[in-house]
Design a protein around this motif. Structure first.
Motif, mmCIF file in Angstrom:
data_model
loop_
_atom_site.group_PDB
_atom_site.id
_atom_site.type_symbol
_atom_site.label_atom_id
_atom_site.label_comp_id
_atom_site.label_asym_id
_atom_site.label_seq_id
_atom_site.Cartn_x
_atom_site.Cartn_y
_atom_site.Cartn_z
ATOM 1 N N HIS A 57 -35.453 -33.375 -14.307
ATOM 2 C CA HIS A 57 -34.654 -33.995 -13.257
ATOM 3 C C HIS A 57 -33.987 -35.220 -13.862
ATOM 4 O O HIS A 57 -34.675 -36.095 -14.401
ATOM 5 N N VAL A 58 -32.684 -35.273 -13.796
ATOM 6 C CA VAL A 58 -31.937 -36.356 -14.440
ATOM 7 C C VAL A 58 -31.070 -37.052 -13.404
ATOM 8 O O VAL A 58 -30.296 -36.407 -12.702
ATOM 9 N N SER B 286 -43.822 -42.738 -14.130
ATOM 10 C CA SER B 286 -43.783 -41.681 -15.138
ATOM 11 C C SER B 286 -42.385 -41.052 -15.198
ATOM 12 O O SER B 286 -42.139 -39.960 -14.679
ATOM 13 N N PHE B 287 -41.483 -41.799 -15.795
ATOM 14 C CA PHE B 287 -40.103 -41.347 -16.018
ATOM 15 C C PHE B 287 -39.673 -41.826 -17.393
ATOM 16 O O PHE B 287 -40.288 -42.727 -17.951
ATOM 17 N N ALA B 288 -38.605 -41.230 -17.908
ATOM 18 C CA ALA B 288 -37.938 -41.841 -19.053
ATOM 19 C C ALA B 288 -36.791 -42.660 -18.488
ATOM 20 O O ALA B 288 -35.930 -42.116 -17.779
ATOM 21 N N PHE B 289 -36.807 -43.978 -18.745
ATOM 22 C CA PHE B 289 -35.708 -44.848 -18.316
ATOM 23 C C PHE B 289 -34.832 -45.116 -19.544
ATOM 24 O O PHE B 289 -35.314 -45.687 -20.522
ATOM 25 N N ILE B 290 -33.590 -44.715 -19.458
ATOM 26 C CA ILE B 290 -32.726 -44.834 -20.636
ATOM 27 C C ILE B 290 -31.487 -45.649 -20.303
ATOM 28 O O ILE B 290 -30.804 -45.379 -19.298
ATOM 29 N N ASP B 291 -31.201 -46.642 -21.133
ATOM 30 C CA ASP B 291 -30.007 -47.462 -20.931
ATOM 31 C C ASP B 291 -28.760 -46.588 -21.128
ATOM 32 O O ASP B 291 -28.556 -46.040 -22.214
ATOM 33 N N SER C 298 -43.470 -29.423 -14.793
ATOM 34 C CA SER C 298 -43.623 -27.975 -14.823
ATOM 35 C C SER C 298 -42.836 -27.455 -13.614
ATOM 36 O O SER C 298 -42.390 -28.234 -12.795
ATOM 37 N N LEU C 299 -42.642 -26.164 -13.502
ATOM 38 C CA LEU C 299 -41.657 -25.663 -12.548
ATOM 39 C C LEU C 299 -41.930 -26.028 -11.086
ATOM 40 O O LEU C 299 -41.016 -26.064 -10.281
ATOM 41 N N ALA C 300 -43.191 -26.332 -10.749
ATOM 42 C CA ALA C 300 -43.488 -26.727 -9.376
ATOM 43 C C ALA C 300 -42.734 -28.008 -9.036
ATOM 44 O O ALA C 300 -42.716 -28.951 -9.805
ATOM 45 N N SER C 301 -42.119 -28.042 -7.882
ATOM 46 C CA SER C 301 -41.250 -29.178 -7.599
ATOM 47 C C SER C 301 -41.951 -30.223 -6.738
ATOM 48 O O SER C 301 -42.812 -29.927 -5.917
ATOM 49 N N ILE C 302 -41.586 -31.462 -6.968
ATOM 50 C CA ILE C 302 -42.057 -32.548 -6.131
ATOM 51 C C ILE C 302 -40.809 -33.304 -5.685
ATOM 52 O O ILE C 302 -39.723 -33.039 -6.167
ATOM 53 N N ASP C 303 -40.974 -34.243 -4.778
ATOM 54 C CA ASP C 303 -39.801 -34.975 -4.320
ATOM 55 C C ASP C 303 -39.475 -36.087 -5.318
ATOM 56 O O ASP C 303 -39.862 -37.232 -5.143
ATOM 57 N N VAL C 304 -38.778 -35.693 -6.383
ATOM 58 C CA VAL C 304 -38.507 -36.620 -7.476
ATOM 59 C C VAL C 304 -37.543 -37.725 -7.063
ATOM 60 O O VAL C 304 -37.725 -38.883 -7.408
ATOM 61 N N ARG C 305 -36.526 -37.345 -6.274
ATOM 62 C CA ARG C 305 -35.495 -38.312 -5.953
ATOM 63 C C ARG C 305 -36.073 -39.541 -5.216
ATOM 64 O O ARG C 305 -35.744 -40.670 -5.546
ATOM 65 N N SER C 306 -36.953 -39.287 -4.251
ATOM 66 C CA SER C 306 -37.486 -40.433 -3.513
ATOM 67 C C SER C 306 -38.425 -41.248 -4.401
ATOM 68 O O SER C 306 -38.490 -42.471 -4.294
ATOM 69 N N ARG C 307 -39.123 -40.572 -5.336
ATOM 70 C CA ARG C 307 -39.977 -41.320 -6.264
ATOM 71 C C ARG C 307 -39.149 -42.205 -7.186
ATOM 72 O O ARG C 307 -39.572 -43.298 -7.556
ATOM 73 N N MET C 308 -37.978 -41.688 -7.593
ATOM 74 C CA MET C 308 -37.092 -42.502 -8.445
ATOM 75 C C MET C 308 -36.591 -43.707 -7.663
ATOM 76 O O MET C 308 -36.603 -44.840 -8.157
ATOM 77 N N SER C 309 -36.168 -43.447 -6.437
ATOM 78 C CA SER C 309 -35.602 -44.529 -5.625
ATOM 79 C C SER C 309 -36.649 -45.583 -5.284
ATOM 80 O O SER C 309 -36.313 -46.732 -5.000
ATOM 81 N N ALA C 310 -37.927 -45.179 -5.331
ATOM 82 C CA ALA C 310 -38.985 -46.138 -5.058
ATOM 83 C C ALA C 310 -39.140 -47.140 -6.210
ATOM 84 O O ALA C 310 -39.668 -48.225 -6.025
#
Lengths: 197, 263
Positions: free
Chosen positions: A14-15, A50-55, A123-135
């Motif tokens: 997820h990017v 637990s993300f890669a944060f890249i400039d 892994s292929l199972a999906s979680i709500d990534v977008r809201s975790r990023m926004s948090a």
């Protein structure tokens, strides 16, 4: 946010691209703190960041990011990770040298970062990534095409040691041509990092 | 982060299985693949393991050749030689992912008589011209194409890169409407750097040209005027480096590709 599936790795990346980020220093401090926290609290905090944060300034195209993800997934699958997680491996893959600290300092989130790529590999199972990023990130989610206005080509040339190349100097007055070529070169650098030198 | 369970011990093997075979040679199989959903096509060059070699030697050779090809391509890119970029390298499994070039080989554009094509072409809707001077859909006169070939080889030799296997199958004309062609003009792209190496010697550059001359003679009717336009463009681009290479080319034509008579 865009998601890319890598079926042969049974993984999905997820990017997201955030612009006008106001809490870069805080994110960096949080990652550092999470690494040393113990117990359940530590696990929860590590999971939260637990993300890669890249400039985004050093990223030349979405393909650049995708290529780093592919090589990081390959290293994870072959047990040849050079860093602790697949997320830090993505950052390491972007930097031409083998120095992990340098890779994190240059390509990771820094106190003055204002545009960030945030990547989560699952892994292929999906979680709500977008809201975790926004948090975690205080900023505006923008489409990938916004990268065109964010790349710092001078810094890209410097860190990839391309500034002295005679041919790149020759075409520097034709930015479209120059940027396309530099993108192709740095993407190739990321892909061939395991055999460079 | 969770990466399990892996369906296959080798993700690259799974990638190869999901790809479309384009061509097979003695060293490698070439596939068209995609590395992730939403990604464009990528050419996958897979150097399969050779049962006739000892496993250790096989692994060492494969590793060296994948690394060598990758380095030669990047060196060409940095010197402004038109070659495809790299997209994926798995040196342990002998796999190289290379930028897809949307176009046709020079061999198929020139029409190669009755010999089978070494590379199956995409773009089936664009028929290759047989004996016209303008290629359908490409609209490049033969002579202009030969000038592009000579110029691109000269750029490569000026960067001291020797291709090692110059044939008309190892050159492609990228279609101007291709999305990976920002310049919007026809672009000649050199491919297959599996035998490439670096050298400053006029001798090595002359042998490279001689190999191409022989390839023209054996695959294309009336090759002499074609190859002489290649050579004219090459001379112009090489400038003061040409005389030494020209003298060596005369020598090589008399004695053949191998300098040493040993073995």
């Amino acid at each position: 946010m865009e998601s890319f599936a890598y079926p042969h790795f049974s993984s999905i990346a997820h990017v997201a691209l955030f612009d006008r980020v106001t809490n870069a220093g805080e994110i960096r401090a949080r990652i550092v703190r999470a690494s040393s926290l113990e117990g359940d609290e530590g696990d929860a905090e590590r999971e939260a960041v637990s993300f890669a944060f890249i400039d985004a300034r050093l990223v030349t195209s979405v393909l650049h990011i995708q290529t780093a993800i592919t090589q990081a997934l390959l290293a994870a699958a072959q047990n040849t990770l050079r860093t602790k997680t697949v997320h830090s491996e993505v950052i390491w893959a972007l930097n031409p040298s083998n120095n992990i600290t340098e890779a994190l300092r240059r390509y990771g989130v820094t106190d003055d970062s204002t545009a960030l790529f945030v990547i989560r590999i699952e892994s292929l199972a999906s979680i709500d990534v977008r809201s975790r990023m926004s948090a975690v990130v205080e900023g505006t989610l923008v489409p990938m095409s916004a990268l065109a206005g964010l790349t710092d080509w001078v810094a890209v040339k410097k860190y990839n040691k391309l500034g002295g190349d005679p041919y790149i100097k020759e075409i520097q007055n034709d930015p479209a041509h120059e940027h396309h070529l530099i993108d192709n070169i740095v993407v190739s650098f990321v892909a061939m990092k395991s055999v460079s030198g | 982060m969770a990466l399990l369970p892996l369906p296959d011990p080798s993700p690259t093997a799974a990638l190869v299985r999901s790809s479309v075979l384009i061509s097979q040679g003695a060293e490698a199989k070439v596939y068209r693949t995609t590395l992730h959903t939403g990604g464009g096509p990528v050419l996958l060059k897979y150097r399969f393991s050779k049962q006739y070699r000892h496993a250790t030697l096989d692994a060492t050779l494969t590793r060296a050749r994948v690394a060598g090809e990758a380095r030669a391509l990047v060196r060409c890119l940095r010197c402004g030689v038109s070659v495809p970029g790299l997209r994926f390298v798995d040196v342990a499994n002998g796999a190289l992912g290379i930028e897809w070039v949307d176009g046709k080989s020079v061999r198929s554009l020139l029409g190669s008589g009755d010999e089978g094509e070494r590379y199956r072409e995409e773009d089936e809707d664009i028929a290759p011209a047989e004996d016209e001077d303008l290629f359908v859909g490409y609209k490049v006169p033969k002579d202009a194409l030969m000038v592009m070939v000579g110029t691109e080889i000269a750029k490569m030799h000026l960067a001291d890169i020797i291709h090692g296997d110059l044939t008309t199958s190892n050159m492609m004309l990228r279609h101007p409407s291709s999305t990976m062609n920002p310049l919007g003009v026809h672009q000649l792209v050199l491919i297959d750097f599996g035998l490439a190496y670096t050298s400053t010697l006029a001798e090595d550059k002359a042998v490279d040209l001689y190999v191409l001359e022989r390839a023209f003679a054996s695959t294309h009717p009336e090759s002499e005027p074609l190859f002489s336009s290649v050579l004219d463009a090459y001379k112009r681009k090489m400038g003061k480096e040409w005389p030494a290479i020209g003298r060596k080319l005369e020598d090589v034509r008399l004695r053949g590709r191998k300098r040493s008579m040993v073995g």
